[in-house]
Design a protein around this motif. Structure first.
Motif, short mmCIF file in Angstrom:
data_model
loop_
_atom_site.label_atom_id
_atom_site.label_comp_id
_atom_site.label_asym_id
_atom_site.label_seq_id
_atom_site.Cartn_x
_atom_site.Cartn_y
_atom_site.Cartn_z
N SER A 109 -7.01 37.66 8.53
CA SER A 109 -6.41 36.41 8.07
C SER A 109 -5.57 36.63 6.81
O SER A 109 -5.72 37.63 6.10
CB SER A 109 -7.51 35.38 7.76
N TRP A 111 -5.09 29.62 8.56
CA TRP A 111 -5.33 29.75 9.99
C TRP A 111 -4.36 28.90 10.80
O TRP A 111 -3.82 27.91 10.29
CB TRP A 111 -6.77 29.35 10.31
N GLU A 116 -7.15 25.27 11.95
CA GLU A 116 -6.92 25.11 10.51
C GLU A 116 -7.90 24.14 9.86
O GLU A 116 -8.21 24.26 8.67
CB GLU A 116 -5.48 24.67 10.23
#
Length: 235
Positions: A181, A198, A203
């Motif tokens: 990430s 994300w 998210e």
């Protein structure tokens, strides 16, 4: 009576126009005419060139916010939350997050946060906060997301599978996923705020955590922003 009321309104307007100050750094909220949104701008700093460069980068960061160039569409859906999280040690950290609705799905957290090194006038990347992010990535992320990683490891040991909600999907914070990430961050008086960047589908599960600066001491880049905010080690 009208005269007194007018004076009070004038005094209030003057107070609201005064920059918020933290030592030699001052800032104010400025409206971006194209969008009708407000973002922080530096209003005072010892280097005028840095002041201009920082404000330009903030404006650039929100120049394309939303999903339409039509003001009528923007005004109906666009909402931007912004504030200043940190103004010390030549650090200017600005939180900016936009929400809007375009097409089939709403955007609830279009994060445009920026943290500036005022000694250079440049925005700093998350990885640049650390001496060797790639080498120490696992330990850094395990330090920042200690609670979430522990829950993920516990769920894995128990053989639990992810469910349909964020609370039922601990593997999102498994170390292998965190390592792949990227991250938004802000400096704050309490510590470093970090949030995974994300994709839209997950998210909403990206928790924003705050880790005390002291816990990151062994990883900091020499002369970097984190080193500036750490208390001096005892001799």
């Amino acid at each position: 009576m009208k005269s007194i009321l007018g004076i009070r309104i004038l005094l209030l307007a003057l107070l609201l126009s005064v920059p918020v100050s933290a030592r030699e750094i001052a800032y104010r909220m400025v409206e971006i005419p194209r969008h009708g949104i407000k973002v922080p701008h530096l209003a005072r700093y010892r280097d005028p060139a840095v002041l201009k460069a920082v404000n330009r980068q903030i404006d650039d960061a929100v120049a394309d916010v939303g999903c339409s160039d039509d003001p009528a569409v923007r005004d109906k859906t666009l909402d931007v939350k912004s504030d200043v999280r940190f103004t010390d040690a030549d650090i200017f950290s600005v939180y900016i997050s936009a929400s809007y609705f375009c097409g089939l799905y709403p955007e609830n957290d279009d994060n445009r946060s920026l943290t500036f090194d005022l000694r250079t006038g440049k925005a700093v990347a998350f990885e640049a906060l650390f001496q060797d992010y790639e080498k120490d990535k696992t330990r850094i992320l395990k330090t920042i997301f200690s609670k979430q990683v522990a829950e993920a490891e516990r769920a894995k040991a128990q053989g639990k599978e992810d469910g349909d909600s964020c609370e039922d999907s601990p593997s999102l914070f498994a170390l292998d996923h965190l390592q792949d990430s990227t991250y938004f961050f802000n400096f704050t008086p309490r510590g470093l705020e970090v949030q995974p960047a994300w994709p839209h589908v997950i998210e909403a599960c990206a928790e924003r955590v705050t880790v005390p600066y002291e816990q990151l001491r062994e990883f900091v880049a020499p002369g970097g922003l984190l080193e500036r905010v750490l208390p001096k080690a005892a001799p």
